[in-house]
Design an enzyme around this catalytic site. Sequence first.
Site, PDB file in Angstrom:
ATOM      1  N   GLY A  12      -2.277   8.171  -5.728  1.00  0.00           N
ATOM      2  CA  GLY A  12      -3.216   7.047  -5.706  1.00  0.00           C
ATOM      3  C   GLY A  12      -2.496   5.715  -5.715  1.00  0.00           C
ATOM      4  N   ASP A  13      -3.277   4.659  -5.514  1.00  0.00           N
ATOM      5  CA  ASP A  13      -2.754   3.289  -5.533  1.00  0.00           C
ATOM      6  C   ASP A  13      -1.698   3.051  -4.455  1.00  0.00           C
ATOM      7  OD1 ASP A  13      -4.309   2.921  -7.922  1.00  0.00           O
ATOM      8  OD2 ASP A  13      -2.747   4.032  -8.968  1.00  0.00           O
ATOM      9  N   GLU A  14      -1.884   3.675  -3.309  1.00  0.00           N
ATOM     10  CA  GLU A  14      -0.921   3.516  -2.209  1.00  0.00           C
ATOM     11  C   GLU A  14      -1.171   2.249  -1.399  1.00  0.00           C
ATOM     12  OE1 GLU A  14      -2.799   6.254  -2.511  1.00  0.00           O
ATOM     13  OE2 GLU A  14      -1.506   7.982  -2.789  1.00  0.00           O
ATOM     14  N   LYS A  16      -4.443   1.860  -0.028  1.00  0.00           N
ATOM     15  CA  LYS A  16      -5.421   2.320   0.959  1.00  0.00           C
ATOM     16  C   LYS A  16      -6.415   1.223   1.297  1.00  0.00           C
ATOM     17  CE  LYS A  16      -6.709   5.703  -1.694  1.00  0.00           C
ATOM     18  NZ  LYS A  16      -5.686   5.653  -2.749  1.00  0.00           N
ATOM     19  N   GLY A  40     -10.058   1.703  -7.408  1.00  0.00           N
ATOM     20  CA  GLY A  40     -10.041   0.238  -7.411  1.00  0.00           C
ATOM     21  C   GLY A  40      -9.184  -0.253  -6.274  1.00  0.00           C
ATOM     22  N   HIS A  41      -9.790  -0.978  -5.369  1.00  0.00           N
ATOM     23  CA  HIS A  41      -9.051  -1.554  -4.249  1.00  0.00           C
ATOM     24  C   HIS A  41      -9.011  -3.057  -4.417  1.00  0.00           C
ATOM     25  CE1 HIS A  41     -10.296   1.884  -1.299  1.00  0.00           C
ATOM     26  NE2 HIS A  41      -9.428   2.265  -2.211  1.00  0.00           N
ATOM     27  N   THR A 128      -9.766   7.690 -16.417  1.00  0.00           N
ATOM     28  CA  THR A 128     -10.141   6.269 -16.409  1.00  0.00           C
ATOM     29  C   THR A 128     -11.314   5.998 -17.369  1.00  0.00           C
ATOM     30  OG1 THR A 128     -11.635   6.622 -14.563  1.00  0.00           O
ATOM     31  CG2 THR A 128      -9.377   5.972 -14.017  1.00  0.00           C
ATOM     32  N   GLN A 223      -8.554   7.652  -4.602  1.00  0.00           N
ATOM     33  CA  GLN A 223      -7.520   8.489  -5.240  1.00  0.00           C
ATOM     34  C   GLN A 223      -6.596   9.078  -4.152  1.00  0.00           C
ATOM     35  OE1 GLN A 223     -10.980   9.352  -6.540  1.00  0.00           O
ATOM     36  NE2 GLN A 223     -10.615   7.530  -7.710  1.00  0.00           N
ATOM     37  N   THR A 298      -5.743  -1.413 -11.205  1.00  0.00           N
ATOM     38  CA  THR A 298      -6.843  -2.326 -10.859  1.00  0.00           C
ATOM     39  C   THR A 298      -8.063  -2.034 -11.725  1.00  0.00           C
ATOM     40  OG1 THR A 298      -6.122  -1.963  -8.581  1.00  0.00           O
ATOM     41  CG2 THR A 298      -8.108  -3.251  -8.851  1.00  0.00           C
ATOM     42  N   LEU A 331       6.407  -2.029   1.719  1.00  0.00           N
ATOM     43  CA  LEU A 331       7.833  -1.932   2.025  1.00  0.00           C
ATOM     44  C   LEU A 331       8.576  -3.132   1.435  1.00  0.00           C
ATOM     45  CD1 LEU A 331       9.871  -0.201   3.654  1.00  0.00           C
ATOM     46  CD2 LEU A 331       9.507  -1.772   5.567  1.00  0.00           C
ATOM     47  N   VAL A 413       3.794  -5.022   5.107  1.00  0.00           N
ATOM     48  CA  VAL A 413       4.823  -5.719   4.320  1.00  0.00           C
ATOM     49  C   VAL A 413       4.239  -6.807   3.412  1.00  0.00           C
ATOM     50  CG1 VAL A 413       6.778  -5.265   5.861  1.00  0.00           C
ATOM     51  CG2 VAL A 413       5.260  -7.189   6.360  1.00  0.00           C
ATOM     52  N   GLY A 414       2.964  -6.644   3.063  1.00  0.00           N
ATOM     53  CA  GLY A 414       2.338  -7.615   2.165  1.00  0.00           C
ATOM     54  C   GLY A 414       0.844  -7.400   2.137  1.00  0.00           C
TER      55      GLY A 414
HETATM   56  P1  IMP Z   1     -10.606  10.372 -13.689  1.00  0.00           P
HETATM   57  O1  IMP Z   1     -10.706  10.302 -12.205  1.00  0.00           O
HETATM   58  O2  IMP Z   1     -11.058   9.121 -14.372  1.00  0.00           O
HETATM   59  O3  IMP Z   1     -11.253  11.609 -14.235  1.00  0.00           O
HETATM   60  O4  IMP Z   1      -9.050  10.503 -14.060  1.00  0.00           O
HETATM   61  C1  IMP Z   1      -8.295  11.666 -13.738  1.00  0.00           C
HETATM   62  C2  IMP Z   1      -6.890  11.302 -13.282  1.00  0.00           C
HETATM   63  O5  IMP Z   1      -6.944  10.623 -12.028  1.00  0.00           O
HETATM   64  C3  IMP Z   1      -6.149  10.354 -14.220  1.00  0.00           C
HETATM   65  O6  IMP Z   1      -4.777  10.684 -14.194  1.00  0.00           O
HETATM   66  C4  IMP Z   1      -6.372   8.992 -13.591  1.00  0.00           C
HETATM   67  O7  IMP Z   1      -5.370   8.078 -13.959  1.00  0.00           O
HETATM   68  C5  IMP Z   1      -6.289   9.356 -12.124  1.00  0.00           C
HETATM   69  N1  IMP Z   1      -7.010   8.415 -11.249  1.00  0.00           N
HETATM   70  C6  IMP Z   1      -8.334   8.314 -11.051  1.00  0.00           C
HETATM   71  N2  IMP Z   1      -8.616   7.355 -10.167  1.00  0.00           N
HETATM   72  C7  IMP Z   1      -7.448   6.852  -9.761  1.00  0.00           C
HETATM   73  C8  IMP Z   1      -7.097   5.847  -8.805  1.00  0.00           C
HETATM   74  O8  IMP Z   1      -7.925   5.241  -8.130  1.00  0.00           O
HETATM   75  N3  IMP Z   1      -5.758   5.613  -8.679  1.00  0.00           N
HETATM   76  C9  IMP Z   1      -4.822   6.301  -9.375  1.00  0.00           C
HETATM   77  N4  IMP Z   1      -5.112   7.240 -10.258  1.00  0.00           N
HETATM   78  C10 IMP Z   1      -6.407   7.528 -10.449  1.00  0.00           C
END
Ligand code: IMP
Length: 427
Positions: A12-14, A16, A40-41, A128, A223, A298, A331, A413-414
Site C-alpha cells: 500500500g501507499d505506492e 496509486k 487514503g490518497h 486502521t 491497499q 494519510t 523515484l 518523479v513528484g
Molecule cells: P484494516 O484494513 O484497517 O483492517 O488494516 C489491516 C492492515 O492493512 C493493517 O496492517 C493496515 O495498516 C493495512 N492497511 C489498510 N489500509 C491501508 C492503506 O491504505 N495503506 C497501507 N496499509 C493499509
Amino acid sequence: MSAVVVIGTQWGDEGKGKIVDYLAEKADVVVRYQGGNNAGHTVVVNGKEFKLHLLPSGILYKEKICIVGNGVVIDPEVLLKEINGMKEKGIDTSGLKISNRAHVIMPYHRLLDAVEEEYRGDFKLGTTKRGIGPCYMDKNAREGIRVVDLMDEEDFCAKLERNLEAKNHLLKAVYGVEGFDYEAVKKEYLEYANQLRPYVADTATVLNDAISSGQKVLFEGAQATLLDLDHGTYPYVTSSHPIAGGACIGAGIGPTKISKVIGVVKAYTTRVGEGPFPTELKDATGDHIRERGHEYGTTTGRPRRCGWLDAAVVRYAGIISGIDYMAITRLDILDELPVLKLCTGYKYQGQLLKEFPASLKVLAKVEPVYEELPGWQTSTSGVRRYEDLPLNARRYIERLSEVAGIKIGIVSVGPGREQTMILHEMF
Ligand code: IMP
C-alpha cells in the site's frame, strides 16, 4: 473496449492516487471496488492538496461518473464529510454513484475493530481501526447492513435492532465495554440515508452499460497485493481483495471486460502495521527515506516502515494480477542516495526460493538477495522525458523491470500531474 485496473503491488501507499488521478483525465468512469476509508490518497492539483478516503480520485475532474462499488464498505459519516468537503472546495459531486449492494460500516464495527485489536495484544494486526474488518466479517456472516437496507427504513430498523442486540452483548460480555443505544444510532443513520439517497444506484448496471457503449473505465484499487486477504501476508492483511481480480467481484463486471492491468510500484518499499518485511531498513537510510518521502500514513498519521525496493514482491504481484505495465512512483525520493540495493529474491536455509512464501514464519526468516546499483545523486523532479532521466536512474528501474518481468509504463518523479512520464498510453 477499454477498462483499466490500477492496483498496488506492495503493502500500500505506492502513490496509486496520483497515478489514478492522472489516468482519470482520459477516463469516463472511475470506480472504487474494495476497501473503505482505511485507504487514503493525497492528490495535488494546481498546488492544491486533496485528501481522498472513499471517493474515487476521478471526482476532481468535471463530468466523470464516479462509482463506489458493491465491494466497498462505506462509513456514511465519512463519505458525507468527504462529499461536503468537495462541495466546499467547488468540486461538482453530481457524477457520484454509490452501489446499493455496498455494505455499511456501523458504530459497533469501529468499536469492535478497536477492542479486538487491544485483545490481540502482541498479536495485533495494526489495523486502521476504521471498522473495516468487522464490517466485512458481518458481510461474510450474512448479517451485514447494505446500502439498499439503509434506504428502506423498515428493513434498516429491523436489521439494526437484531444486530445491536448481538453486538451490544458481545461488547459487554467479551470486551467489557458499553454498546450503543438503538434510538440514537437509528436517528443518526436515517439522517445519513436521506443525504446519501440521491447518489444510490445499481452501479453494476451503470458500469456495464458504460462499457458496452464504449466508454473508458478506470478501476482504482485501494491497499495492495500483499494486503490482499487471500494472496497477501495473512493475517497481516486487510479484509478485502485489492488484486486486479477484486475489480470483477467488487464492481460487478466479467473478467473478459478488463483490457489492461497497471501495477503501481513505489521506487522503494514501505509498510504500515505489523507483519514481516524482508527489506526493512531500521537504520539511517530508512530514516532518510521516511523523512524525504514524508512516509507517514494519510489515514492514521503513523510513521511507515521503510526499506529497499523488493523486486520479489513486485514479481509476485505481477503474477497474481497479470500486470501488463508498472507505474513507478516516487523515484525522486531516492535522488540523494549514493548506492541503492534491489532485492531480487529470497534465500531460506541457504536455498533460493522459487515462490513467494505463504508461511510468515519463513518470510520473517528469509535472507534478501541484493544487487547493488549506483545512485544518481542529482534531482529528477524536474525531468519530463524518460530519456532525460540520469542513466543510473534508468538502470535502476530497468533492472527492476527485468527481475519483476513487467514492462515499464509510467514513471513519476513528484506529486504534480506534470511530473509524470508516459512510456505507454494506457487508454
Ligand atoms: P484494516 O484494513 O484497517 O483492517 O488494516 C489491516 C492492515 O492493512 C493493517 O496492517 C493496515 O495498516 C493495512 N492497511 C489498510 N489500509 C491501508 C492503506 O491504505 N495503506 C497501507 N496499509 C493499509
